[in-house]
Design a protein around this motif. Structure first.
Motif, short mmCIF file in Angstrom:
data_model
loop_
_atom_site.label_atom_id
_atom_site.label_comp_id
_atom_site.label_asym_id
_atom_site.label_seq_id
_atom_site.Cartn_x
_atom_site.Cartn_y
_atom_site.Cartn_z
N ILE A 41 0.83 -1.20 0.00
CA ILE A 41 0.00 0.00 0.00
C ILE A 41 0.87 1.25 0.00
CG2 ILE A 41 -1.68 1.28 1.39
CD1 ILE A 41 -2.94 -1.35 2.12
N GLN A 42 2.04 1.16 0.62
CA GLN A 42 2.87 2.36 0.77
C GLN A 42 3.99 2.46 -0.24
OE1 GLN A 42 4.09 1.85 4.78
NE2 GLN A 42 2.19 2.66 5.61
N HIS A 43 3.85 1.83 -1.36
CA HIS A 43 4.86 1.89 -2.42
C HIS A 43 6.22 1.40 -1.96
CE1 HIS A 43 1.80 4.62 -3.84
NE2 HIS A 43 1.98 5.32 -2.76
N PRO A 85 -9.17 2.03 12.38
CA PRO A 85 -8.99 3.34 13.00
C PRO A 85 -9.38 3.40 14.48
CG PRO A 85 -11.03 3.28 11.78
CD PRO A 85 -10.42 1.95 11.61
N ARG A 105 -6.35 -0.52 8.08
CA ARG A 105 -5.37 0.08 8.97
C ARG A 105 -4.40 0.97 8.21
NH1 ARG A 105 -0.87 -2.73 12.90
NH2 ARG A 105 0.18 -0.78 13.37
N TRP A 106 -3.97 0.53 7.05
CA TRP A 106 -2.96 1.29 6.33
C TRP A 106 -3.58 2.37 5.45
CZ3 TRP A 106 1.23 0.87 8.75
CH2 TRP A 106 1.53 -0.33 9.38
N THR A 107 -4.85 2.62 5.58
CA THR A 107 -5.48 3.64 4.74
C THR A 107 -6.00 4.82 5.53
OG1 THR A 107 -6.15 1.86 3.27
CG2 THR A 107 -7.15 3.99 2.91
N VAL A 108 -6.61 4.59 6.67
CA VAL A 108 -7.31 5.68 7.34
C VAL A 108 -6.59 6.14 8.59
CG1 VAL A 108 -9.56 5.03 6.48
CG2 VAL A 108 -8.75 4.06 8.60
N PRO A 109 -6.79 7.40 8.97
CA PRO A 109 -6.26 7.88 10.25
C PRO A 109 -7.07 7.35 11.43
CG PRO A 109 -6.80 9.71 8.77
CD PRO A 109 -7.44 8.49 8.23
N ARG A 110 -6.62 7.70 12.59
CA ARG A 110 -7.25 7.22 13.82
C ARG A 110 -8.34 8.18 14.25
NH1 ARG A 110 -3.09 7.98 16.73
NH2 ARG A 110 -2.12 6.10 16.00
N LEU A 121 -1.96 11.74 13.06
CA LEU A 121 -3.36 11.37 13.22
C LEU A 121 -3.55 9.86 13.12
CD1 LEU A 121 -4.97 14.16 11.08
CD2 LEU A 121 -4.74 14.08 13.53
N GLY A 122 -2.47 9.12 12.97
CA GLY A 122 -2.58 7.67 13.01
C GLY A 122 -2.63 7.00 11.65
N ALA A 123 -2.40 7.74 10.58
CA ALA A 123 -2.37 7.11 9.25
C ALA A 123 -0.93 7.08 8.77
CB ALA A 123 -3.22 7.90 8.27
N THR A 131 0.25 5.66 5.83
CA THR A 131 0.49 5.65 4.39
C THR A 131 0.80 7.03 3.80
OG1 THR A 131 -0.86 3.70 4.28
CG2 THR A 131 -0.45 4.83 2.23
N PHE A 156 4.52 7.75 3.62
CA PHE A 156 5.33 7.02 2.64
C PHE A 156 5.02 7.49 1.23
CE2 PHE A 156 5.69 4.40 6.33
CZ PHE A 156 7.01 4.04 6.29
N THR A 157 3.76 7.80 0.99
CA THR A 157 3.40 8.33 -0.32
C THR A 157 4.10 9.67 -0.53
OG1 THR A 157 1.27 7.35 0.16
CG2 THR A 157 1.43 8.64 -1.83
N LEU A 164 -6.53 10.98 -0.60
CA LEU A 164 -6.11 10.05 0.44
C LEU A 164 -6.08 10.72 1.81
CD1 LEU A 164 -4.81 7.31 1.31
CD2 LEU A 164 -2.61 8.38 0.93
N ASN A 184 -10.29 12.68 3.28
CA ASN A 184 -10.64 11.52 4.07
C ASN A 184 -11.58 11.94 5.20
OD1 ASN A 184 -10.46 9.50 6.17
ND2 ASN A 184 -8.70 8.68 5.09
N ILE A 222 -12.31 10.67 8.10
CA ILE A 222 -11.76 10.67 9.46
C ILE A 222 -10.79 11.83 9.64
CG2 ILE A 222 -10.47 9.35 11.15
CD1 ILE A 222 -11.54 6.83 9.95
N ARG A 250 -11.06 14.70 12.44
CA ARG A 250 -10.01 14.93 13.42
C ARG A 250 -9.48 16.36 13.39
NH1 ARG A 250 -6.79 11.22 15.81
NH2 ARG A 250 -6.00 13.05 16.86
#
Lengths: 198, 347, 391
Positions: free
Chosen positions: B40-42, B218, B305-310, C141-143, C145, C148-149, C208, C212, C214, C218
């Motif tokens: 997901i993160q290249h 999240p 998990r690897w897409t959205v913030p918390r 914020l807990g993401a 990805t 890294f992008t 992304l 988003n 969320i 936040r």
């Protein structure tokens, strides 16, 4: 397309603004004195004249380059002055506050206030001479909140007391640091809390 | 061989089998998580250990964790601190007991299998609270308190969202429910069955609640690394830390497995009716189908998990109490009427 | 707060009644110096009533490297590498700020081609820095990805920088009088190619990260900084513009060739919440990247061949006596250098007005009343680099 940038970039109108404020201050009876740079750009100055430039002590007509500034003649009025500049002249932001120790044997430190007028897009530099025997100046936090951390930094680095500062703790240095590092007469410590610094 | 000895023997065998499976599965999940994250993160994720795409990375990690120093802070509550990982680990393992991997491949076909899993999932929370409280660290206490609040709130929608399939199959046993989905050439899964609309309503609720129950993003507030450093397991090292790690992935697999067993036909796969019941091929294919379905759901959890913030704690609570709980109650009602209607039609 | 009864501290929150005579105390927690959300070595002492913050105090100094004192001990040109180190995410802009200050004292200018290249480099660095800011904000914020992008595209910028000056982080490339050298062959074409690529990828970040659901939840209405407050606290850059203040040094006090370039000054509008919230600050950063693309494209069009260094500037320079303040628009705000010279080859004073320093000073006043999780969101939205706050 406009002409290439000029030396007075960023200060476009800064000299005029300083002159205007100085005139208004004189009307209002505020102790401000205008200082304007009097050296031409380097290319016009010429090699011979450049080499003949003399330091301040030997040269009564001190030649210098840079930004104009207004010298505050009385430290006690600095709060009123900044409030006046803020309310009457539109200098709403204090973008910088720092101090300068020009030389180890100089009698005075300078406190430099940088003010910004967002509407007219001009800056103004206020300079205040402080006798090294009595390094005390009123805090301007009540006028500009931005002065909070700047004053704390200047206090620990130069030993200036900002009277009336709401939170006069050290900011960057440890509370028990000896001496004022940015003063020219600062001696580098050999050790700090038993740890050798050499 | 006397009867009691046989029971003990069976229990020991079951323990070894379950634990071995769990360990391998967790290692695979960790590797998979890293690969998924990399994808997901290249990035490429682990590539070195073992040669092919870093397949031995998790083994190397576990060996490293085993040999790390076991630290306990001076101010920590030693007893709670030491019991917590064991409790968490034990409950995670115990949940595997009722999972129906293939026809007959189940340690115990408990009549209340779904109930047992829900009950054990809440025991995990107690372990987490013990860990946070015993760690002598304010961040850990925050993590523990968040876990308590969050899991207690999400257990309601989780349990309620499990009711529709239970109503449909009329059983709490996962194996019985799976067997009931064997029709239509192995494709009469709950999501394709006569109650399909209810299934598609209840599954998202179950999945969201399961994410929160497992503290996965999240909803990873108990260990929110950018807020609470690492939450309840901040002070844990080595093998004790790895127990929490193991529990997280085991619980993910269990939730995936429950979702697979109740909604996606469990071990059933297309063409299962063509194979001779009880044959080895069927058993192996069924096992493969079950694990693949569970892992597919685990993959979705990783993907999320690897897409959205918390979320923030108040938003988590809002979502749980104001949206998920009423919605799951509504879905239970809809399911009840739907099943009643089906009953009338069949009569 | 200093009431005799401990419960009084608890009940000071409005609308809260204490029914039981229980002594409670706010929990004091140290966020940092080693904490993932402080973006460096910084400490925030938080006071929390459960999850709700009731106070915050920032403690600095862990990364203090005496940059200003060093400035009084080395040559004018020798100081240049130290400027790289205060805000290591946009070292090109730092070089530019210092070089412009020295040029002002010297009374000269860089050649035109150098000015264009300076603008290109500093805008590329702005893109890299904003990318990193948006990416790490996702991390706060807990993401994971977004970071890294963002690093994927930042890497292209760093590769471009490596080709032009050999360094990836601390460049010391823009120097008083111009540049160290001209761009290598094909470099400008590659910059144009990067802009085309990044323009497409920008939408990836927008969907992304910023759009988003969320993320919006936040950041919207969190850490709201009013325009008056922002000005009063000396904020600058995206922090000031996020609060709706129309102020950009590139347009309002143009330096180099910015007065020949067309671009919009992006400011916060309360797109998803109220004006001046954390979302607006990220919003400003996102759209500043597109404006930077525009600026660089115009520079590439207008540039003409020529020298890139003013021969007046030798290896040892002795500016005329005097003092000069030079403020430029860094990705984080106004980077100011207040330089004082007495005519010798060493500065009397190198004062650095760091944007993060002023922006951070307001952060502790935004936190009380918000949640513990918002502390990370607020600090992240200020986008500090501790190397710069402590210098």
């Amino acid at each position: 397309m406009k002409a290439a940038g000029h030396v007075s970039w960023g200060g476009g109108g800064q000299i005029e603004a300083a002159q205007r404020i100085a005139a208004r201050a004189a009307e209002a009876g505020l102790p401000l004195q205008l200082h304007l740079p009097n050296l031409p750009p380097l290319a016009e100055e010429g090699e011979a004249r450049r080499l003949a430039r003399k330091p301040r002590e030997e040269n009564p007509e001190y030649e210098w380059r840079g930004d104009p500034y207004l010298q505050v003649m009385d430290p006690a009025v600095v709060c009123d002055l900044l409030r006046w500049l803020r309310e009457q002249c539109g200098f709403v932001q204090l973008y910088d506050l720092s101090a300068v120790d020009p030389a180890a044997d100089a009698p005075e430190l300078w406190v430099v206030y940088g003010l910004l007028n967002l509407a007219e897009k001009v800056r103004l530099e206020l300079r205040l001479g402080l006798n090294k025997e009595h390094l005390s100046v009123p805090s301007v936090v009540a006028v500009h909140q931005a002065a909070d951390w700047h004053e704390r930094e200047a206090a620990e680095m130069f030993g200036i007391v900002f009277e009336g500062h709401p939170d006069p703790r050290a900011l960057l240095l440890p509370e028990d640091w000896d001496g004022f590092p940015l003063r020219k007469d600062y001696e580098f410590p050999d050790q700090y809390q038993g740890i050798s610094c050499t | 061989m006397p009867g009691w000895l046989l029971t003990v023997w069976a229990a020991v065998v079951a323990m070894v089998v379950v634990f071995t499976f769990l360990t391998i599965m967790v290692m695979f999940s960790v590797w998979m998580e890293r690969k998924v994250a990399g994808f997901i993160q290249h990035r490429v994720g682990p590539m070195r250990a073992g040669g092919f795409h870093g397949w031995a990375q998790s083994i190397a990690d576990s060996i490293k964790l085993l040999f790390k120093e076991d630290l306990i802070l001076i101010g920590a509550d030693r007893k709670l601190f030491q019991i917590a990982p064991a409790l968490v680990m034990a409950t995670a393992t115990a949940m595997f007991v009722v999972l129906p991997f293939a026809p007959g491949w189940q340690v115990a076909d408990a009549d209340l299998g779904v109930f047992l899993i829900l009950a054990l999932a809440s025991v995990t929370t107690i372990g987490v609270i013990m860990a946070g409280w015993g760690s002598y660290n304010k961040w850990s206490v925050y993590g523990a308190m968040r876990e308590a609040a969050q899991v207690a709130s999400y257990e309601i929608p989780l349990a309620l969202s499990l009711i529709p399939p239970i109503l449909h199959y009329g059983t709490f046993s996962l194996a019985t429910a799976t067997e009931a989905q064997a029709g239509w050439g192995g494709m009469q899964w709950y999501v394709f069955s006569s109650a399909a609309p209810v299934a598609w309503l209840s599954f998202p609720l179950f999945f969201i609640a399961a994410l929160a129950e497992n503290k996965r993003a999240p909803f990873d507030l108990p260990e929110a690394e950018s807020e609470l450093v690492a939450g309840f397991h901040t002070e844990y090292t080595g093998i004790r830390f790895s127990f929490f790690f193991l529990e997280e992935y085991a619980a993910m697999f269990v939730m995936g497995a429950v979702g697979a067993a109740l909604w996606f036909g469990g071990w059933n796969f297309p063409g299962i009716h063509l194979l001779e019941p009880g044959s080895a091929l069927l058993q192996v294919l069924a096992l493969f189908a079950f694990v693949a379905k569970a892992m597919a759901l685990v993959f979705v959890m990783m993907w999320v998990r690897w897409t959205v913030p918390r979320l923030r704690i108040d938003q988590v609570m809002t979502l749980g109490y104001k949206y998920l709980t009423p919605l799951s109650m509504a879905v239970v009602l809809i399911a009840a009427f739907w099943e009643f209607g089906l009953h009338l039609i069949q009569d | 707060m200093s009431s005799s009864h401990p419960a009084a501290a608890y009940s000071r929150a409005p609308g809260r009644e204490i029914e039981l005579d229980v002594a409670t105390q706010d929990c004091q927690i140290h966020m940092g110096p080693q904490h993932p959300a402080t973006h460096g070595v910084m400490r925030v002492l938080l006071k929390a009533d459960g999850e709700v913050l009731s106070g915050a105090q920032t403690h600095l100094g862990y990364l203090h490297r005496s940059a200003e004192k060093i400035g009084e001990m080395v040559d004018w040109l020798q100081y240049l590498p130290y400027t790289d180190r205060y805000d290591y995410l946009c070292a090109m802009n730092n070089n530019l700020g210092y070089s412009l200050g020295v040029e002002k004292l010297l009374g000269l200018e860089a050649p035109e081609r150098a000015q264009y290249l300076r603008v290109i480099l500093s805008e590329l660095n702005r893109i890299a820095s904003h990318l990193f800011a948006v990416g790490t904000y996702g991390l706060d914020l807990g993401a994971f990805t977004p970071l890294f992008t963002a690093l994927r595209d930042r890497e292209i910028v760093l590769d471009l920088f490596e080709r032009i000056c050999g360094a990836r982080l601390t460049y010391s490339f823009i120097r008083p009088g111009g540049l160290w050298n001209d761009a290598p062959e094909g470099w400008l074409e590659d910059v144009a190619a990067f802009l085309d690529l990044f323009e497409k990828r920008w939408h990836e970040y927008w969907t992304l990260v910023v759009e988003n659901r969320i993320f919006i939840e936040r950041t919207a209405d969190v850490g709201v900084l009013s325009a008056e407050q922002a000005i009063d606290w000396g904020c600058s850059g995206p922090m000031l513009r996020g609060s709706g203040v129309d102020w950009d040094l590139r347009r309002d006090q143009p330096y180099q060739v910015y007065d020949r370039l067309e671009f919009e000054v992006v400011k916060g509008s309360g797109y998803r919440g109220s004006v001046g919230d954390c979302f607006d600050r990220t919003f400003v950063r996102m759209f500043e990247m597109t404006e930077s693309i525009r600026i660089v494209r115009q520079c590439l069009e207008q540039m003409e061949p020529g020298p890139v260094h003013n021969p007046e500037v030798k290896s040892v320079i002795r500016p005329a006596p005097g003092s000069a303040y030079c403020g430029i628009e860094n990705p984080r705000g106004e980077l100011g250098h207040y330089l004082v010279s007495d005519g010798s080859k060493i500065a009397v004073r190198v004062r650095v007005r760091a944007p993060s320093f002023c922006n951070l000073s307001v952060a502790e006043h935004l936190m009380p009343g918000s949640m513990l999780g918002d502390a990370a969101a607020i600090i992240g939205s200020v986008d500090i680099v501790v190397g710069e706050t402590d210098r």
